[in-house]
Design a protein around this motif. Structure first.
Motif, mmCIF file in Angstrom:
data_model
loop_
_atom_site.group_PDB
_atom_site.id
_atom_site.type_symbol
_atom_site.label_atom_id
_atom_site.label_comp_id
_atom_site.label_asym_id
_atom_site.label_seq_id
_atom_site.Cartn_x
_atom_site.Cartn_y
_atom_site.Cartn_z
ATOM 1 N N ARG A 187 -9.329 -10.502 4.632
ATOM 2 C CA ARG A 187 -9.748 -10.230 3.253
ATOM 3 C C ARG A 187 -8.515 -9.922 2.417
ATOM 4 N N ALA A 188 -8.341 -10.655 1.345
ATOM 5 C CA ALA A 188 -7.173 -10.491 0.474
ATOM 6 C C ALA A 188 -7.620 -10.015 -0.898
ATOM 7 N N MET A 189 -6.968 -8.952 -1.379
ATOM 8 C CA MET A 189 -7.243 -8.411 -2.707
ATOM 9 C C MET A 189 -6.023 -8.679 -3.573
ATOM 10 N N MET A 190 -6.153 -9.596 -4.531
ATOM 11 C CA MET A 190 -5.008 -10.009 -5.339
ATOM 12 C C MET A 190 -5.018 -9.394 -6.727
ATOM 13 N N PHE A 191 -6.183 -8.925 -7.174
ATOM 14 C CA PHE A 191 -6.242 -8.159 -8.415
ATOM 15 C C PHE A 191 -5.953 -6.695 -8.097
ATOM 16 N N ASP A 199 -4.262 -6.514 -14.123
ATOM 17 C CA ASP A 199 -3.201 -6.382 -13.133
ATOM 18 C C ASP A 199 -3.419 -7.403 -12.024
ATOM 19 N N PHE A 200 -2.658 -8.500 -12.060
ATOM 20 C CA PHE A 200 -2.757 -9.550 -11.050
ATOM 21 C C PHE A 200 -1.375 -9.805 -10.465
ATOM 22 N N LEU A 201 -1.154 -9.351 -9.237
ATOM 23 C CA LEU A 201 0.137 -9.548 -8.557
ATOM 24 C C LEU A 201 1.298 -9.168 -9.475
ATOM 25 N N SER A 202 1.138 -8.070 -10.189
ATOM 26 C CA SER A 202 2.104 -7.730 -11.242
ATOM 27 C C SER A 202 3.486 -7.362 -10.699
ATOM 28 N N ASP A 203 3.594 -7.110 -9.404
ATOM 29 C CA ASP A 203 4.904 -6.806 -8.823
ATOM 30 C C ASP A 203 5.779 -8.052 -8.681
ATOM 31 N N TYR A 204 5.178 -9.226 -8.891
ATOM 32 C CA TYR A 204 5.872 -10.479 -8.641
ATOM 33 C C TYR A 204 6.005 -11.292 -9.935
ATOM 34 N N GLU A 205 7.226 -11.545 -10.358
ATOM 35 C CA GLU A 205 7.454 -12.235 -11.632
ATOM 36 C C GLU A 205 6.879 -13.649 -11.632
ATOM 37 N N TRP A 206 6.887 -14.317 -10.486
ATOM 38 C CA TRP A 206 6.379 -15.688 -10.434
ATOM 39 C C TRP A 206 4.879 -15.783 -10.727
#
Length: 259
Positions: free
Chosen positions: A127-131, A238-245
């Motif tokens: 299970r992956a949580m991306m938000f 907030d969606f993968l906000s740690d990653y600039e890409w």
């Protein structure tokens, strides 16, 4: 995996369900009497995978309740637990596609146990949580990545939703400022660490080839995929906000909400 159980015989169902799956750690049950307002409030604030509903309850009709639940979270799977003579042809067309089983009372422990075995196997998908904060789980246990770059590499792979991730694309996203030779070394280290983590948790949904990584999305339960399929209740800014890409993907998510 969260299972919602609604019936006007709450104590009976609570006891029966808990005895049937007393050793099951992958399924989390939430019990409600036929109080529609409380049920829908819970659904708005919690992800729900399955809803076990009675049909004929004093305070709410089970068909109408299913429609209200699906209007909030369109991917919830419905199981009817009823003493009525209910057949598949009796289901309203608006909810029929989400109904996966009809269980008749009196409840049969063997039938219920077999069905929960199926749910348990489903719950053991990754299970992956991306938000929000990016995290992955096997059952109810968070996956512990051995390095931040291995975790970011997996997030990038997930974001591609089944498309093959090449080493070149991974380097462009994760190590854009590094010398190419150095970036290739860092890529191989991240791949090795990611392979080790996935092997440790017993997840076989990723294929590692020379310079490429492929994901079997059928073995993933991902909030982002369900959002893309139309469940916009899952959207968070907030969606993968740690990653600039991820910024172009976030812009696309916002466009989907607007449209």
């Amino acid at each position: 995996m969260r299972v919602l159980v609604v019936d006007d015989e709450r104590n009976y169902l609570h006891e029966f369900f808990d005895k049937t799956v007393s050793q099951n750690l992958e399924l989390e049950f939430s019990y409600f009497l036929d109080d529609e307002a409380s049920i829908l409030s819970f659904v708005r604030n919690h992800e729900v995978d399955y809803a076990f509903l009675d049909v004929n309850m004093p305070s709410v009709d089970g068909f109408r309740l299913a429609g209200s639940i699906l209007s909030i979270r369109k991917n919830v799977k419905i199981v009817y637990v009823t003493g009525l003579v209910l057949d598949w042809d009796d289901l309203p067309p608006s909810i029929a596609p989400n109904v996966v089983k009809i269980i008749h009372k009196p409840l049969d422990a063997m039938e219920l146990s077999c069905f929960f075995s199926i749910l348990t196997n489903e719950a053991r998908r990754l299970r992956a949580m991306m938000f929000g904060t990016f995290d992955c789980f096997m059952g109810n246990i968070a996956v512990s990545f051995s390095s931040s770059k291995a975790k970011e590499l997996f997030a990038l792979l997930l974001s591609m939703r089944g498309k093959t991730l090449t080493m070149e694309h991974a380097i462009t996203c994760l190590w854009p400022d590094k010398d190419l030779d150095k970036a290739r070394i860092l890529y191989r280290d991240a791949v090795w660490r990611l392979r080790s983590v996935l092997k440790e948790i017993g997840f076989d949904g990723v294929t590692f080839l020379k310079g490429k990584i492929a994901l079997d999305t059928s073995k993933i339960d991902c909030d982002y995929y369900r959002f893309l399929d139309g469940d916009h209740s899952l959207f968070q800014n907030d969606f993968l906000s740690d990653y600039e890409w991820s910024l172009p993907l976030q812009s696309r998510n916002e466009d989907l909400i607007k449209n």
